[in-house]
Design a protein around this motif. Structure first.
Motif: not given
Length: 546
Positions: A238-250
Motif C-alpha cells: 500500500v505505501y509503495l503504491k501510494n508513494y509512486i502514484e504521488g510522485v507520478c501525479d506531482g
C-alpha cells in the motif's frame, strides 16, 4: 611474520562476520571485507569487451536509456559500478534501486569501497518508506489483517454450488487482501476485476463462480485499504503504491540526480515500471539490468519488465565469472528451452562438471520448497552430516507457534498470531489461507517434535556444514558444489502444467543450477537431465563439449 595487532580479530568476530555476509548474499563483498581487515588493497578488474561496450553506451553524450541483459554470473554489478565511476568523472549523480535489501546494502558497501561519490543505493521500498513515514507516522509498514478488515468492511459468506462448500467471510477477506496486493503491484489507478486473486480456487472448475462471489467484496476491501484515512496499517504494498502514484501525479517529490539504475529488473512489476517511465519522462537517464530468465516472482506480481520497458539500446553480458563451460553449456540448453538463442561462455580457466566428483569446497542442496528442505535435512542429519538451513529459524518460529496453538496458547512469533486457536488455524487454511498450507502439511507429516529437532540442529552456520535452501532464497548466492533436491516437478507433472507455469518452473531450475561453480549434481531432477541432454546415470566427471 608479525601480526598487526590493530587488525587482529577474534574467532567469534570472524564467525559473526561470516554469518552476516552469508545473509547479505554476496561472497565477493565478504572477501572485500576480510581483505580490508587485514589491510589488502583493492584489486583492479579488467572489463570484458561486452562490459566496455555497455559502459561506453551508457556514457554516450546523448544519454540513451539502456537495457542490460546479464545472464547468470555475468558480473552485472561490476558493470554497473564501472558505469557509475564514469558518471562520477562527469560529476553526474544517480540512484541505484534493488528489490532486495541485502543486495541494496551490498551495493552500498561496494560504492563506498570503490569511492563512488555520486551514486546512492537502496530499495524502492525504503525510499517510499522514508517519505510515507514522515506523512503517516507509525501506520506505515504495519500489516493489514483479515480480522481488522472484516470489522470495517462487512462481508457475507457465500455457498459455492460447483464446489459444494461454504465460503466464509474470512475466506473472502483473505482473497480480498490478495487482490489488494495484485492491484498495488499494477500500474492501474483504479481497482477492477482484472486484479481479482482467487488463490487456489483458480485451478478449480468453479473458479468463475468464486470470482463472481468475491468481486464486490474484494473491490470494497481494496478501496477501503487504499483510503489513507482508514486508521489501519499501510503494508508494504500500500505505501509503495501510494508513494509512486504521488510522485507520478506531482504530490510527492521523487529522487534527485541525473540517472537511475534499476538492478534485478526482471523482478519488477507494473507500479515499479510506472515509476521508471515517469523518471524517464522527467529527463532522467534510465539503465535497467537483469536477466529475464531469472524472473521467479511472477506469483508476487512481477512482470516481463525487461521486455515491456522499452529503452534505446539493449546489450548483453554472456561471459560468466562463476562457473566453467560444462555448467555454461547446461544453462544454455535451459535458456534455449526458454526461447533464448544464446550460448553462455564459462569462466576462463575454471573446470566445471555435471554429476561429477565433488570439489573440496562448500556444498549446498537447493530445493523447490521448504518441505524439500525439511526432507533433505532429515536425510542429511540421519547420515550424520552437519547442516545449515538459513530459513530454519523462520520455519522453527512457525512450528513453535503451531505448538502454542495446539496447547491453547496465543501464537506470538509469526503471522500465526492472527488465529485464535489451532482449530481456527486449520479451518482458515481450508477456507483460503493457503500460504499456511505447507506448514500445516509439514506438521502433520513429520510431527512438531521431530520438526523442532531438525530445525534446531540446523539453525546456525558451522564449518563444513551443508547449506540447505530453496531456489528462491538461493538467488544471488554461489557454491562450489550444488545438489538439486528431489522436490522439483518430475516430467509427468511438469508437462501437465499450464505453459506459463512450466516457464516459471524452468526459470526456477535455471536459477538453482547456476548457483554452482565447480560441480552441479542434478541426478534427482530427471526433467533437467533430459532438457540438458545428460544421461541419468551421471558418469563421474561427465562434461559438456568433451
Amino acid at each position: 611474520m608479525g601480526v598487526n595487532k590493530s587488525r587482529a580479530i577474534g574467532i567469534g568476530t570472524c564467525r559473526k562476520l561470516i554469518h552476516r555476509q552469508f545473509l547479505a548474499r554476496n561472497l565477493e563483498c565478504f572477501v572485500r571485507n576480510i581483505s580490508s581487515i587485514f589491510g589488502a588493497h583493492q584489486v583492479s578488474f579488467k572489463l570484458t569487451k561486452e562490459q566496455e561496450r555497455i559502459v561506453e553506451a551508457v556514457n554516450d553524450p546523448s544519454r540513451p536509456n539502456v537495457t542490460v541483459v546479464g545472464y547468470a554470473g555475468a558480473a552485472k554489478t561490476t558493470t554497473m559500478l564501472s558505469v557509475a565511476k564514469r558518471k562520477d568523472e562527469d560529476q553526474l549523480t544517480g540512484s541505484a534501486f534493488f528489490f532486495n535489501k541485502a543486495m541494496a546494502d551490498d551495493m552500498a558497501r561496494k560504492i563506498k569501497t570503490d569511492r563512488i561519490v555520486g551514486l546512492s543505493s537502496s530499495t524502492l521500498h525504503s525510499l517510499a518508506y522514508r517519505d510515507q513515514a514522515r506523512r503517516f507516522g507509525n501506520r506505515v509498514g504495519k500489516p493489514i489483517y483479515a480480522r481488522d478488515i472484516l470489522k470495517a468492511v462487512p462481508v457475507e459468506g457465500s455457498y459455492l454450488q460447483k464446489l459444494q462448500r461454504f465460503m466464509t467471510p474470512n475466506a473472502k477477506a483473505y482473497l480480498g487482501l490478495k487482490s489488494l496486493s495484485t492491484f498495488c503491484h499494477s500500474d492501474d489507478a483504479k481497482f477492477t476485476d482484472k486484479h481479482l486473486s482467487l488463490g487456489d480456487y483458480a485451478i478449480h472448475d468453479g473458479a468463475g463462480e468464486v470470482a463472481d462471489k468475491t468481486s464486490e467484496s474484494s473491490r470494497r476491501i481494496a478501496e477501503f485499504a487504499m483510503n489513507l484515512d482508514n486508521g489501519l496499517g499501510m503494508n508494504h504494498d500500500v505505501y509503495l503504491k501510494n508513494y509512486i502514484e504521488g510522485v507520478c501525479d506531482g504530490r510527492y517529490q521523487g529522487p534527485g540526480g541525473q540517472y537511475l539504475i534499476g538492478d534485478e529488473f526482471q523482478d519488477s512489476n507494473g507500479i515499479t515500471m510506472k515509476f521508471m517511465r515517469h523518471m524517464a519522462s522527467e529527463g532522467r537517464q534510465i539503465i535497467v539490468a537483469g536477466d529475464p530468465n531469472q524472473q521467479i516472482y511472477r506469483w508476487r506480481g512481477s512482470v516481463n519488465a525487461m521486455d515491456r520497458l522499452k529503452t534505446d539500446i539493449r546489450l548483453e553480458l554472456t561471459q560468466s565469472f562463476r562457473f566453467g563451460q560444462a555448467i555454461a553449456d547446461a544453462a544454455s540448453q535451459v535458456l534455449r528451452w526458454l526461447g533464448n538463442e544464446v550460448s553462455l561462455k564459462g569462466a576462463p580457466g575454471r573446470v566445471s562438471t555435471i554429476n561429477g566428483r565433488r570439489s573440496d569446497g562448500d556444498m549446498a542442496v537447493i530445493c523447490r520448497t521448504n518441505a524439500g528442505i525439511v526432507e533433505s535435512l532429515k536425510i542429511m542429519l540421519d547420515q550424520g552430516r552437519t547442516c545449515y538451513a538459513p530459513r530454519a529459524q523462520q520455519i522453527l518460529d512457525e512450528v513453535l507457534d503451531v505448538i502454542d496453538l495446539q496447547n491453547g496458547i496465543k501464537a506470538s512469533r509469526t503471522a500465526l498470531r492472527i488465529f485464535k486457536d489451532y482449530d481456527d488455524f486449520e479451518s482458515n487454511v481450508e477456507d483460503g489461507a493457503t500460504e499456511f498450507l505447507m506448514l500445516l502439511n509439514l506438521c502433520e507429516e513429520y510431527g512438531t517434535t521431530l520438526l523442532t529437532r531438525l530445525l534446531h540442529d540446523s539453525m546456525h552456520p558451522k564449518d563444513g556444514a551443508v547449506t540447505l535452501l530453496t531456489a528462491h532464497s538461493s538467488k544471488g548466492l554461489e557454491f562450489d558444489n550444488v545438489i538439486l533436491g528431489s522436490d522439483f516437478p518430475d516430467e509427468r507433472k511438469f508437462y501437465d502444467l499450464p505453459h506459463d507455469i512450466q516457464l516459471d518452473e524452468m526459470r526456477l531450475l535455471y536459477v538453482a543450477m547456476t548457483r554452482a561453480k565447480f560441480n552441479l549434481d542434478m541426478r534427482q531432477v530427471p526433467l533437467l537431465l533430459d532438457v540438458c541432454g545428460v544421461g541419468r546415470s551421471g558418469r563421474a566427471a561427465a562434461r559438456f563439449g568433451s
